[in-house]
Design a protein around this motif. Structure first.
Motif, PDB file in Angstrom:
ATOM      1  N   PRO A   3       7.411   7.841  13.398  1.00 41.00           N
ATOM      2  CA  PRO A   3       8.642   8.121  12.651  1.00 41.00           C
ATOM      3  C   PRO A   3       9.270   9.435  13.108  1.00 41.00           C
ATOM      4  O   PRO A   3       8.591  10.316  13.618  1.00 41.00           O
ATOM      5  CB  PRO A   3       8.161   8.222  11.200  1.00 41.00           C
ATOM      6  N   GLN A  40      12.415  11.940   8.976  1.00 44.89           N
ATOM      7  CA  GLN A  40      12.343  10.808   8.052  1.00 44.89           C
ATOM      8  C   GLN A  40      11.321  11.085   6.955  1.00 44.89           C
ATOM      9  O   GLN A  40      10.280  11.671   7.203  1.00 44.89           O
ATOM     10  CB  GLN A  40      11.924   9.532   8.800  1.00 44.89           C
ATOM     11  N   PRO A  45       8.129   6.108   4.122  1.00 46.46           N
ATOM     12  CA  PRO A  45       8.714   4.912   3.507  1.00 46.46           C
ATOM     13  C   PRO A  45       8.017   4.550   2.211  1.00 46.46           C
ATOM     14  O   PRO A  45       6.824   4.780   2.047  1.00 46.46           O
ATOM     15  CB  PRO A  45       8.477   3.828   4.577  1.00 46.46           C
ATOM     16  N   ASN A  49       6.656  -1.476  -0.172  1.00 51.20           N
ATOM     17  CA  ASN A  49       7.458  -2.607  -0.621  1.00 51.20           C
ATOM     18  C   ASN A  49       6.606  -3.869  -0.757  1.00 51.20           C
ATOM     19  O   ASN A  49       7.026  -4.842  -1.353  1.00 51.20           O
ATOM     20  CB  ASN A  49       8.601  -2.846   0.373  1.00 51.20           C
ATOM     21  N   SER A  56      11.760  -4.631  15.004  1.00 50.12           N
ATOM     22  CA  SER A  56      11.678  -3.407  14.199  1.00 50.12           C
ATOM     23  C   SER A  56      11.486  -3.756  12.723  1.00 50.12           C
ATOM     24  O   SER A  56      10.879  -2.997  11.972  1.00 50.12           O
ATOM     25  CB  SER A  56      12.949  -2.573  14.385  1.00 50.12           C
ATOM     26  N   GLU A  57      11.996  -4.939  12.295  1.00 52.08           N
ATOM     27  CA  GLU A  57      11.811  -5.361  10.912  1.00 52.08           C
ATOM     28  C   GLU A  57      10.332  -5.528  10.584  1.00 52.08           C
ATOM     29  O   GLU A  57       9.870  -5.198   9.494  1.00 52.08           O
ATOM     30  CB  GLU A  57      12.542  -6.689  10.648  1.00 52.08           C
ATOM     31  N   ASN A  98       8.786  -2.171  10.204  1.00 53.79           N
ATOM     32  CA  ASN A  98       9.151  -1.634   8.886  1.00 53.79           C
ATOM     33  C   ASN A  98       8.286  -2.243   7.792  1.00 53.79           C
ATOM     34  O   ASN A  98       7.873  -1.553   6.854  1.00 53.79           O
ATOM     35  CB  ASN A  98      10.631  -1.918   8.587  1.00 53.79           C
ATOM     36  N   ALA A  99       8.018  -3.550   7.917  1.00 50.34           N
ATOM     37  CA  ALA A  99       7.184  -4.222   6.908  1.00 50.34           C
ATOM     38  C   ALA A  99       5.776  -3.630   6.886  1.00 50.34           C
ATOM     39  O   ALA A  99       5.173  -3.477   5.813  1.00 50.34           O
ATOM     40  CB  ALA A  99       7.118  -5.713   7.198  1.00 50.34           C
ATOM     41  N   GLU A 133       5.003  -0.496   7.724  1.00 48.64           N
ATOM     42  CA  GLU A 133       5.142   0.835   7.123  1.00 48.64           C
ATOM     43  C   GLU A 133       5.291   0.760   5.610  1.00 48.64           C
ATOM     44  O   GLU A 133       4.879   1.663   4.888  1.00 48.64           O
ATOM     45  CB  GLU A 133       6.360   1.551   7.726  1.00 48.64           C
ATOM     46  N   GLU A 134       5.879  -0.327   5.141  1.00 49.33           N
ATOM     47  CA  GLU A 134       6.171  -0.464   3.718  1.00 49.33           C
ATOM     48  C   GLU A 134       5.074  -1.223   2.958  1.00 49.33           C
ATOM     49  O   GLU A 134       5.273  -1.642   1.818  1.00 49.33           O
ATOM     50  CB  GLU A 134       7.513  -1.190   3.537  1.00 49.33           C
ATOM     51  N   LYS A 141       0.089  -0.776  15.489  1.00 48.98           N
ATOM     52  CA  LYS A 141       0.982  -0.183  14.493  1.00 48.98           C
ATOM     53  C   LYS A 141       0.270  -0.022  13.146  1.00 48.98           C
ATOM     54  O   LYS A 141       0.378   1.013  12.478  1.00 48.98           O
ATOM     55  CB  LYS A 141       2.217  -1.066  14.328  1.00 48.98           C
ATOM     56  N   CYS A 200      -0.303   3.496  11.198  1.00 56.23           N
ATOM     57  CA  CYS A 200       0.356   3.745   9.900  1.00 56.23           C
ATOM     58  C   CYS A 200      -0.651   4.022   8.799  1.00 56.23           C
ATOM     59  O   CYS A 200      -0.426   4.874   7.946  1.00 56.23           O
ATOM     60  CB  CYS A 200       1.185   2.528   9.492  1.00 56.23           C
TER      61      CYS A 200
END
Length: 557
Positions: free
Chosen positions: A13, A17, A20, A23, A69-70, A73-74, A76-77, A101, A105
């Motif tokens: 990141p 930033q 995150p 989610n 990238s989505e 992001n998932a 990371e979230e 990844k 993370c």
């Protein structure tokens, strides 16, 4: 093909930033052609069924070349990751990028769970067997990115060294149960309903929870927790939920049932209870009748933990937990309420009355909120005891008053305590008043009469006086006891000091500026004002003055 720079920049990141926000509870990493339509499908279904928010990528995504990238992001979230290491997992550069990844993370490796599905953990660790074949191809394909391939090897070695599950000699159903249990333990450990600062005087409750778990049964058990407002019923219910919820297929804590019901939104609680099972079909719960229908039909074969917090009417129970056969074997339904009668009507097998905190526990709870530690600062002990004495062991009052005095100087403490003795704290009074507001008019009169004229008197004497005034004393007193507004101690009618304060405040609010327009008087200053100024009106139903409580030099009759 130079991949390493791009991969690193995608994984790391920006320093500007912020972290995150989670989610998803779980990110599933797997090789689609091996497990998507079999093991992963069943695992995903069970996780969703238990209310665990799980990310499983779209099958179309895997057909593309670069990882999106989505998807990063998932990862990371997500709070946790489950890596399904199947025979062809390493043949996918997509899966290996995902794994790298995930490990970058999730710094705490206790949040990554490897599942060795039809592979030997040593093959993953050393990249032998099918993993050797996969890397022979990668080294040929990515010969210009030797470092990138080394990163993949290191990631596989690292994940294989983590504690996980092996499918060898384990049926898939049991394996999935173990994985779901692991996830539930992790999710609930991170997200407790209860703040540890509230856990004062809970030793007795913890012992009861242990007994509850020590004797599992196929029976559906209904249990009640009752007591006056602010006494700690919700705190106890949260403690039970945090302690045992992982032992159930489905668990729900439905808060503020009374308040939600008064807004006409009981169907929202039904949907909350059903959403982990119905998912997208939750839109079929149109109204309370449909909600009741689905609860009966969807939960009757599931072991459920259901907490209904702050129930005030039987109709609320009838729509959320009507009968035992609505729930599967081993289910536990716990109701918190101010009204003992409600528990009796619903045939609760276990009913527990919450008593006020001891003086030592009360001082500790107050100190945790006023000083952020278990005892008062030097010089504040006596002042703290003054607030604790005012609260009379009521946890809600102790927390509110402690928070009010946090980081204030000694003069402010003395001033606030003096003010409190003259004017009760409105937040406390308004919460206690909820019980009073639910009474019928006759019981309101009985309650106020006891508070002003009969507190501490013999029960039979009080009933006789109330009956002579046209009130149904016996039934009324019993109703008020069941609603946690009165207690009977050694045949005397008594009430908590703050409950009495609430009654006095209710009458004061009838006419704050003129005591002569209030229904009852028991304060010397108010009575003196009314007689000296001749302001009495026909609003006054009764006057009581206990001269022993008035300072002798102040008493003028």
């Amino acid at each position: 093909m130079a991949l390493s720079t791009q991969r690193d920049s995608a994984f790391l990141p920006s320093p500007h930033q912020s972290a995150p926000q989670p989610n998803h509870d779980v990110f599933l990493s797997f090789r689609g052609e091996d497990t998507r339509l079999s093991f992963v499908s069943h695992l995903y279904h069970e996780l969703q069924l238990r209310g665990i928010k799980t990310f499983k990528d779209d099958p179309k995504l895997e057909r593309g070349t670069p990882i999106s990238s989505e998807l990063f992001n998932a990862i990371e979230e997500s709070r946790l990751a489950i890596v399904i290491l199947s025979p062809n997992y390493a043949s996918s550069s997509w899966c290996l990028d995902e794994l790298t990844k995930i490990l970058q993370c999730m710094k705490s490796k206790s949040t990554v769970l490897p599942v060795f599905y039809h592979v030997d953990p040593s093959d993953v660790r050393k990249q032998t067997g099918s993993f050797a074949c996969a890397f022979t191809e990668h080294e040929e394909r990515f010969r210009e990115d030797v470092e990138g391939v080394k990163c993949w090897r290191a990631a596989l070695t690292e994940v294989a060294n983590l504690s996980g599950f092996d499918s060898k000699n384990e049926c898939e159903r049991k394996l999935i149960e173990n994985i779901v249990e692991w996830v539930l333990m992790k999710v609930h450990r991170k997200f407790k309903l209860l703040d540890s600062r509230e856990l004062v005087g809970m030793k007795f409750i913890r012992e009861h929870i242990d007994l509850l778990l020590a004797h599992p049964t196929d029976d559906v058990r209904f249990m009640g927790i009752w007591g006056m407002g602010g006494i700690g019923k919700t705190t106890i219910a949260k403690l039970v939920y945090d302690s045992i919820s992982t032992h159930f297929e489905s668990s729900s804590f439905l808060a503020n049932v009374r308040e939600v019901s008064q807004r006409g939104c009981l169907v929202d609680l039904q949907r909350q209870l059903l959403s982990p099972i119905l998912k997208d079909q939750i839109t079929q719960v149109w109204n309370e009748q449909w909600g009741t229908y689905f609860i009966k039909n969807c939960l009757s074969n599931k072991k459920v933990l259901l907490i209904l917090d702050d129930v005030s009417e039987s109709s609320q129970l009838e729509k959320l937990a009507g009968e035992k056969d609505w729930f599967g074997k081993g289910s536990i339904i716990i109701i918190t309420t101010r009204d003992e009668r409600l528990l009796v009507k619903h045939d609760m097998q276990v009913s527990y009355k919450v008593e006020r905190l001891s003086d030592d526990d009360a001082l500790e709870l107050f100190s945790r909120n006023a000083f952020k530690k278990n005892e008062p600062d030097g010089g504040f002990l006596e002042l703290s005891k003054g607030f604790v004495n005012y609260a009379r062991g009521l946890p809600l009052a102790l927390k509110l008053l402690g928070g009010l005095m946090y980081k204030r100087d000694e003069d402010e403490w003395e001033s606030e305590l003096d003010k409190l003795r003259k004017i009760p704290k409105s937040e406390i009074i308004d919460l206690l008043k909820i019980s009073y507001d639910g009474l019928d008019e006759m019981n309101k009169d009985i309650f106020l009469d006891v508070a002003f004229f009969h507190n501490g008197k013999d029960k039979e004497e009080v009933i006789e006086i109330l009956d002579s005034c046209g009130l149904c004393g016996c039934v009324g007193i019993n109703d008020l006891v069941q609603k946690s507004l009165l207690t009977i101690s050694h045949r005397n009618v008594e009430m908590h000091d703050l409950i009495q304060e609430m009654a006095l405040e209710i009458v004061r609010r009838e006419c704050p500026d003129e005591p002569g327009r209030r229904s009852r008087l028991c304060n010397y200053d108010d009575i003196f004002h009314v007689f000296i100024n001749n302001t009495a009106t026909n609003k006054i139903r009764g006057i009581s003055l206990r001269t022993a409580t008035v300072e002798k030099d102040k008493l003028e009759l």
